[in-house]
Design a protein around this motif. Structure first.
Motif, PDB file in Angstrom:
ATOM      1  N   GLY A   1      -7.895  -3.144  -0.743  1.00  0.00           N
ATOM      2  CA  GLY A   1      -9.152  -2.435  -0.607  1.00  0.00           C
ATOM      3  C   GLY A   1     -10.332  -3.342  -0.336  1.00  0.00           C
ATOM      4  O   GLY A   1     -11.343  -2.906   0.228  1.00  0.00           O
ATOM      5  N   ASP A   2     -10.261  -4.609  -0.730  1.00  0.00           N
ATOM      6  CA  ASP A   2     -11.375  -5.522  -0.485  1.00  0.00           C
ATOM      7  C   ASP A   2     -11.266  -6.206   0.869  1.00  0.00           C
ATOM      8  O   ASP A   2     -12.035  -7.117   1.173  1.00  0.00           O
ATOM      9  N   GLY A   3     -10.316  -5.755   1.704  1.00  0.00           N
ATOM     10  CA  GLY A   3     -10.135  -6.339   3.020  1.00  0.00           C
ATOM     11  C   GLY A   3      -9.198  -7.528   3.057  1.00  0.00           C
ATOM     12  O   GLY A   3      -8.890  -8.034   4.140  1.00  0.00           O
ATOM     13  N   THR A   4      -8.723  -7.986   1.904  1.00  0.00           N
ATOM     14  CA  THR A   4      -7.798  -9.120   1.858  1.00  0.00           C
ATOM     15  C   THR A   4      -6.440  -8.707   2.401  1.00  0.00           C
ATOM     16  O   THR A   4      -5.901  -7.665   2.032  1.00  0.00           O
ATOM     17  N   THR A   5      -5.906  -9.507   3.302  1.00  0.00           N
ATOM     18  CA  THR A   5      -4.577  -9.268   3.847  1.00  0.00           C
ATOM     19  C   THR A   5      -3.643 -10.383   3.400  1.00  0.00           C
ATOM     20  O   THR A   5      -3.945 -11.568   3.583  1.00  0.00           O
ATOM     21  N   CYS A   6      -2.520 -10.001   2.819  1.00  0.00           N
ATOM     22  CA  CYS A   6      -1.530 -10.961   2.333  1.00  0.00           C
ATOM     23  C   CYS A   6      -0.187 -10.690   2.996  1.00  0.00           C
ATOM     24  O   CYS A   6       0.098  -9.571   3.417  1.00  0.00           O
ATOM     25  N   THR A   7       0.618 -11.725   3.065  1.00  0.00           N
ATOM     26  CA  THR A   7       1.949 -11.620   3.636  1.00  0.00           C
ATOM     27  C   THR A   7       2.965 -11.448   2.516  1.00  0.00           C
ATOM     28  O   THR A   7       2.942 -12.175   1.518  1.00  0.00           O
ATOM     29  N   SER A   8       3.861 -10.489   2.680  1.00  0.00           N
ATOM     30  CA  SER A   8       4.927 -10.279   1.708  1.00  0.00           C
ATOM     31  C   SER A   8       6.038 -11.293   1.972  1.00  0.00           C
ATOM     32  O   SER A   8       6.618 -11.327   3.056  1.00  0.00           O
TER      33      SER A   8
ATOM     34  N   GLN B   1      -7.260  -6.319  -5.460  1.00  0.00           N
ATOM     35  CA  GLN B   1      -7.522  -5.126  -6.245  1.00  0.00           C
ATOM     36  C   GLN B   1      -6.282  -4.229  -6.210  1.00  0.00           C
ATOM     37  O   GLN B   1      -6.050  -3.515  -5.247  1.00  0.00           O
ATOM     38  N   THR B   2      -5.451  -4.335  -7.267  1.00  0.00           N
ATOM     39  CA  THR B   2      -4.189  -3.604  -7.256  1.00  0.00           C
ATOM     40  C   THR B   2      -4.388  -2.101  -7.204  1.00  0.00           C
ATOM     41  O   THR B   2      -3.534  -1.373  -6.720  1.00  0.00           O
ATOM     42  N   SER B   3      -5.515  -1.608  -7.700  1.00  0.00           N
ATOM     43  CA  SER B   3      -5.725  -0.160  -7.708  1.00  0.00           C
ATOM     44  C   SER B   3      -5.913   0.398  -6.304  1.00  0.00           C
ATOM     45  O   SER B   3      -5.842   1.602  -6.097  1.00  0.00           O
ATOM     46  N   GLN B   4      -6.153  -0.480  -5.310  1.00  0.00           N
ATOM     47  CA  GLN B   4      -6.385  -0.021  -3.942  1.00  0.00           C
ATOM     48  C   GLN B   4      -5.103   0.030  -3.113  1.00  0.00           C
ATOM     49  O   GLN B   4      -5.148   0.385  -1.942  1.00  0.00           O
ATOM     50  N   VAL B   5      -3.952  -0.353  -3.717  1.00  0.00           N
ATOM     51  CA  VAL B   5      -2.712  -0.373  -2.950  1.00  0.00           C
ATOM     52  C   VAL B   5      -2.318   1.048  -2.562  1.00  0.00           C
ATOM     53  O   VAL B   5      -2.324   1.952  -3.386  1.00  0.00           O
ATOM     54  N   VAL B   6      -1.985   1.224  -1.292  1.00  0.00           N
ATOM     55  CA  VAL B   6      -1.587   2.536  -0.801  1.00  0.00           C
ATOM     56  C   VAL B   6      -0.121   2.770  -1.145  1.00  0.00           C
ATOM     57  O   VAL B   6       0.722   1.926  -0.899  1.00  0.00           O
ATOM     58  N   ARG B   7       0.177   3.930  -1.716  1.00  0.00           N
ATOM     59  CA  ARG B   7       1.565   4.288  -1.982  1.00  0.00           C
ATOM     60  C   ARG B   7       1.832   5.608  -1.306  1.00  0.00           C
ATOM     61  O   ARG B   7       1.480   6.673  -1.806  1.00  0.00           O
ATOM     62  N   GLY B   8       2.458   5.553  -0.137  1.00  0.00           N
ATOM     63  CA  GLY B   8       2.751   6.780   0.582  1.00  0.00           C
ATOM     64  C   GLY B   8       3.754   7.649  -0.167  1.00  0.00           C
ATOM     65  O   GLY B   8       4.657   7.141  -0.817  1.00  0.00           O
ATOM     66  N   HIS B   9       3.614   8.953  -0.043  1.00  0.00           N
ATOM     67  CA  HIS B   9       4.528   9.937  -0.629  1.00  0.00           C
ATOM     68  C   HIS B   9       4.646   9.780  -2.140  1.00  0.00           C
ATOM     69  O   HIS B   9       5.678  10.067  -2.728  1.00  0.00           O
TER      70      HIS B   9
ATOM     71  N   GLY C   1      13.176   6.808  -3.979  1.00  0.00           N
ATOM     72  CA  GLY C   1      12.854   5.522  -4.577  1.00  0.00           C
ATOM     73  C   GLY C   1      12.571   4.430  -3.573  1.00  0.00           C
ATOM     74  O   GLY C   1      12.205   3.333  -3.954  1.00  0.00           O
ATOM     75  N   ALA C   2      12.752   4.681  -2.290  1.00  0.00           N
ATOM     76  CA  ALA C   2      12.471   3.645  -1.302  1.00  0.00           C
ATOM     77  C   ALA C   2      10.979   3.362  -1.271  1.00  0.00           C
ATOM     78  O   ALA C   2      10.159   4.273  -1.334  1.00  0.00           O
ATOM     79  N   VAL C   3      10.607   2.102  -1.198  1.00  0.00           N
ATOM     80  CA  VAL C   3       9.197   1.727  -1.157  1.00  0.00           C
ATOM     81  C   VAL C   3       8.680   1.961   0.254  1.00  0.00           C
ATOM     82  O   VAL C   3       9.240   1.460   1.223  1.00  0.00           O
ATOM     83  N   THR C   4       7.615   2.692   0.362  1.00  0.00           N
ATOM     84  CA  THR C   4       7.107   3.077   1.678  1.00  0.00           C
ATOM     85  C   THR C   4       6.078   2.078   2.182  1.00  0.00           C
ATOM     86  O   THR C   4       5.490   1.323   1.411  1.00  0.00           O
ATOM     87  N   PRO C   5       5.835   2.038   3.491  1.00  0.00           N
ATOM     88  CA  PRO C   5       4.910   1.055   4.058  1.00  0.00           C
ATOM     89  C   PRO C   5       3.499   1.236   3.536  1.00  0.00           C
ATOM     90  O   PRO C   5       2.996   2.346   3.419  1.00  0.00           O
ATOM     91  N   ALA C   6       2.846   0.127   3.232  1.00  0.00           N
ATOM     92  CA  ALA C   6       1.459   0.192   2.775  1.00  0.00           C
ATOM     93  C   ALA C   6       0.536   0.678   3.879  1.00  0.00           C
ATOM     94  O   ALA C   6      -0.546   1.173   3.623  1.00  0.00           O
ATOM     95  N   SER C   7       0.956   0.527   5.138  1.00  0.00           N
ATOM     96  CA  SER C   7       0.097   0.903   6.256  1.00  0.00           C
ATOM     97  C   SER C   7       0.355   2.327   6.733  1.00  0.00           C
ATOM     98  O   SER C   7      -0.128   2.719   7.781  1.00  0.00           O
ATOM     99  N   ASN C   8       1.167   3.101   5.967  1.00  0.00           N
ATOM    100  CA  ASN C   8       1.424   4.502   6.311  1.00  0.00           C
ATOM    101  C   ASN C   8       2.025   4.667   7.697  1.00  0.00           C
ATOM    102  O   ASN C   8       1.645   5.539   8.462  1.00  0.00           O
TER     103      ASN C   8
ATOM    104  N   GLY D   1       6.473  -7.895   6.167  1.00  0.00           N
ATOM    105  CA  GLY D   1       5.222  -7.299   6.588  1.00  0.00           C
ATOM    106  C   GLY D   1       4.020  -7.885   5.880  1.00  0.00           C
ATOM    107  O   GLY D   1       4.117  -8.868   5.153  1.00  0.00           O
ATOM    108  N   THR D   2       2.857  -7.280   6.124  1.00  0.00           N
ATOM    109  CA  THR D   2       1.610  -7.695   5.482  1.00  0.00           C
ATOM    110  C   THR D   2       1.050  -6.537   4.672  1.00  0.00           C
ATOM    111  O   THR D   2       1.386  -5.373   4.901  1.00  0.00           O
ATOM    112  N   ILE D   3       0.185  -6.874   3.742  1.00  0.00           N
ATOM    113  CA  ILE D   3      -0.416  -5.879   2.867  1.00  0.00           C
ATOM    114  C   ILE D   3      -1.925  -6.077   2.905  1.00  0.00           C
ATOM    115  O   ILE D   3      -2.404  -7.186   2.652  1.00  0.00           O
ATOM    116  N   THR D   4      -2.672  -5.027   3.204  1.00  0.00           N
ATOM    117  CA  THR D   4      -4.127  -5.098   3.231  1.00  0.00           C
ATOM    118  C   THR D   4      -4.671  -4.333   2.023  1.00  0.00           C
ATOM    119  O   THR D   4      -4.358  -3.155   1.826  1.00  0.00           O
TER     120      THR D   4
END
Length: 750
Positions: free
Chosen positions: A218-225, A34-42, A193-200, A213-216
């Motif tokens: 909103g549906d609980g799915t964790t993927c590896t970058s 679910q791309t809409s659940q991606v956290v974008r800090g700052h 413009g630096a991309v910030t960590p998804a895990s804040n 790193g990994t990306i979690t």
């Protein structure tokens, strides 16, 4: 005038970057996240720039890049548009009206405006160099629309004035070229413009979406970058780069130990309504721990340059960076973020609003727990991978027209006339003006620092030498003159024509130096041309204007049936030249006593070949043009019917005849013997009661094959009638004269 240097004569094509196709192991697949659940800090919302919002702006040409001063992030980075040498740039007006004006540094520049559109031509002021005072640059144009105005780089991202907007020509040596940096003052750029960590985790160097790193979700799915991909348009002219730099963040080191990052230069494909990387890998560049340099040390994070190269070794085992040439749309696919020893956070930049359509957003490549690969896009600000290209735009020019200060035009000034013995050379049309020379223009010095030639000439073997001379300012202006020495004409030959092409890094001159020896005339040899639908043109001189009449053969009964080329000036379409055939009166005459043949001397049609035929025809008396017969060579009958053709009523008004079809056995064999059609024969003495003049113009006969390269001959299919091919890969018959290939063997057929 002084002799500058003797350039190496290249007798064959320059070796260029090989585009070997490599099957990718990375499958393209939509990730079920679910791309809409991606956290974008700052994350901050950014509105449109003033220029875009009020509609007063212009766009730079697609593929044009920006210039920065060096690799380090700590130095001042000015926004400079990089215009290739000798390149004429068209800035497109986006104001919605052509009632605009253009200025440069406050001075009127409207003489260069296109009145119909309000666009503006910007001409290169010559070759720019880097001196002790820095890069020579020129001001960008400003478009003025009433009380509003706009200049590229005039404001930063927050709309504040940016006084750094200038335009520069890329100099000789390697420079830092990028697509970003255009829209904000880069001396306050750090971290933007630096991309910030998804895990804040507040930029602590882990869990980056672009990077390690990994990306979690909103549906609980964790993927590896595992990587990141960025699609780019083709550079406005070919770009040669010896090094690419990815700007990164890391608290430890981006790469350590044996860890490597790979950067593949790939083709671009349409995918799900957008653009993505394809499976064809043009080049692979590598970065190791030794290629990581500290650019700037911040309080909590270190900024790094990760340098990618294509390494090669010479015969002595000395390693160097091989150049990579970018001359078509491409994607950069960077992978290796998931390996041990990699701790890399990739930085990104934001494009100017008016340039957002130039390149799409970057997107991460991720791996799900089931091993499948996918990608996703952020919601919010567009982001692009921060990549710099250290290289140069080259230029190699042979002007075919020059102008004096009084406006006198010297058209076709790129032709040299050589004596039969090969020693005496004169400019063919203007010997009193250009003596024995033609002009050339180059973007770089003739030799590099190791005294290797930066430019070569691709010339016929009988051209013994090409010598280049320079003026006092040639190293700055790029303008030189060239002359030649040729071998004597072979015995029994009165003239020959040749072409010498000037070649640089990824570029070839648009025009050649044309060499006419003896009594040769300037007529370019015929070569096959493939259209967008994959059809190759087979007719020589289809517009009837030149002296090459091999494809356009008339047979007139009044001349005793002799075959020949019969062009008539002024009788063609719009007063051009046409071929004429004249019938004769006589009841005993055969229908074929007067004929017109369309002949393809370089190709013999095969069963199943698809073709298209078209031409313009008229007659001074109303009559019917019969359908054509199939012949091998002109006059050698195969069959009476050609697929797709029909009888056509014609008169003194030009009429287009066109048809298409497929070669069948009636056009390929006669009496059970395979012959092969290469001629359309029109019998024009059908009406034997009056003399009729037939005129033909703009003739075309195409086959649906790409015949511009040598095709492999399958020897297993060769029986007793082995097929022969010319050096263009086109099938020829026994009447063809020249070098042919039969069963993979070359020989001269006389």
């Amino acid at each position: 005038m002084k002799k500058q240097i003797l350039l190496t004569l290249a007798l064959g094509m320059l070796a260029s970057v090989g585009f070997a196709q490599v099957k990718s192991e990375m499958a393209k697949k939509e990730a079920s996240v679910q791309t809409s659940q991606v956290v974008r800090g700052h994350k901050t919302a950014v509105g449109p720039r003033r220029s875009v919002a009020d509609g007063t702006y212009y766009t730079r040409p697609e593929g044009m890049m920006f210039l920065t001063m060096d690799k380090t992030l700590s130095s001042y980075r000015v926004s400079v548009l990089a215009i290739p040498p000798f390149y004429e740039t068209l800035f497109k007006n986006q104001c919605g009206t052509n009632k605009v004006t253009w200025t440069i540094n406050g001075n009127d520049f409207s003489d260069y405006m296109v009145p119909e559109t309000g666009d503006c031509w910007y001409y290169d002021f010559g070759k720019s160099t880097v001196d002790e005072d820095g890069l020579n640059m020129y001001y960008l144009p400003t478009i003025v629309n009433g009380t509003k105005s706009f200049t590229i780089c005039e404001t930063d991202k927050e709309g504040q004035p940016n006084t750094d907007g200038q335009v520069g020509v890329v100099p000789d040596e390697s420079v830092d070229i990028a697509y970003g940096y255009s829209d904000f003052n880069t001396n306050i750029w750090y971290g933007r413009g630096a991309v910030t960590p998804a895990s804040n985790k507040n930029n602590q160097g882990v869990n980056y979406v672009y990077g390690t790193g990994t990306i979690t979700f909103g549906d609980g799915t964790t993927c590896t970058s595992v990587g990141v991909a960025q699609v780019f348009p083709a550079p406005v002219t070919p770009l040669t780069a010896n090094e690419l730099c990815m700007h990164a963040l890391s608290n430890t080191r981006p790469l350590s130990g044996d860890a490597k990052l790979y950067m593949e230069v790939r083709n671009v494909e349409e995918y799900n309504g957008g653009l993505t990387f394809g499976d064809e890998v043009y080049e692979t560049l590598v970065a190791t721990a030794e290629d990581c340099q500290i650019a700037y040390q911040a309080t909590s994070t270190t900024y790094w340059n990760v340098l990618f190269h294509k390494k090669v070794e010479d015969d002595f085992g000395i390693e160097s960076n091989a150049p990579v040439i970018f001359d078509k749309p491409y994607a950069l696919v960077i992978t290796g973020f998931d390996q041990a020893g990699c701790d890399t956070g990739v930085m990104s930049v934001t494009m100017a609003d008016e340039d957002l359509d130039i390149i799409p957003d970057a997107y991460p490549i991720i791996q799900d727990s089931d091993g499948s690969y996918g990608s996703f896009s952020y919601q919010g600000d567009p982001t692009h991978v921060d990549i710099s290209f250290f290289g140069f735009f080259d230029a190699a020019v042979v002007p075919d027209a020059l102008y004096s200060n009084d406006g006198t035009a010297y058209e076709e000034c790129n032709i040299l006339r050589v004596s039969a013995d090969g020693e005496e050379v004169k400019n063919d049309l203007y010997p009193d003006v250009f003596d024995s020379f033609v002009y050339i223009e180059v973007a770089r010095d003739l030799q590099d620092e190791d005294e290797n030639d930066n430019y070569e000439f691709d010339a016929p073997e009988w051209v013994k030498d090409v010598t280049v001379y320079g003026f006092d300012d040639s190293s700055e202006s790029g303008m030189y003159i060239a002359t030649i020495v040729c071998e004597p004409l072979p015995e029994g030959t009165t003239g020959r024509r040749g072409e010498i092409w000037l070649k640089g890094s990824g570029v070839t001159s648009e025009n050649p130096i044309i060499v006419l020896q003896g009594d040769a005339v300037n007529e370019k040899p015929w070569a096959p041309v493939v259209d967008e639908e994959g059809y190759t043109e087979l007719v020589h001189n289809g517009d009837c204007e030149g002296s090459d009449g091999v494809s356009l053969i008339s047979r007139n009964a009044a001349d005793g049936g002799a075959q020949g080329f019969n062009p008539v000036a002024g009788a063609g379409v719009n007063g051009s030249t046409a071929v004429r055939v004249t019938s004769a009166v006589g009841e005993t005459l055969d229908d074929w006593a007067s004929q017109f043949f369309i002949y393809t001397p370089d190709y013999v049609f095969e069963l199943g070949d698809e073709y298209k035929v078209s031409f313009m025809v008229r007659s001074d008396v109303a009559t019917n043009l019969p359908g054509p017969q199939a012949h091998t060579t002109p006059g050698n009958y195969i069959g009476w019917y050609v697929d797709g053709s029909s009888e056509t009523a014609i008169d003194n008004e030009w009429k287009e005849v066109s048809f298409s079809g497929t070669v069948n056995s009636n056009m390929e064999q006669y009496g059970g013997v395979m012959n092969g059609m290469s001629t359309l024969a029109y019998n024009l003495n059908v009406d034997k009661t009056q003399v009729i003049n037939f005129y033909f113009d703009n003739l075309s006969w195409k086959v649906k094959k790409d015949l511009t390269g040598i095709k492999e001959v399958n020897n297993q299919n060769v029986v007793n009638n082995s097929q022969r091919y010319n050096l263009n890969g086109m099938r020829v018959n026994s009447n063809y004269k020249g070098i042919v290939i039969e069963n993979g063997r070359k020989f001269i057929q006389k």
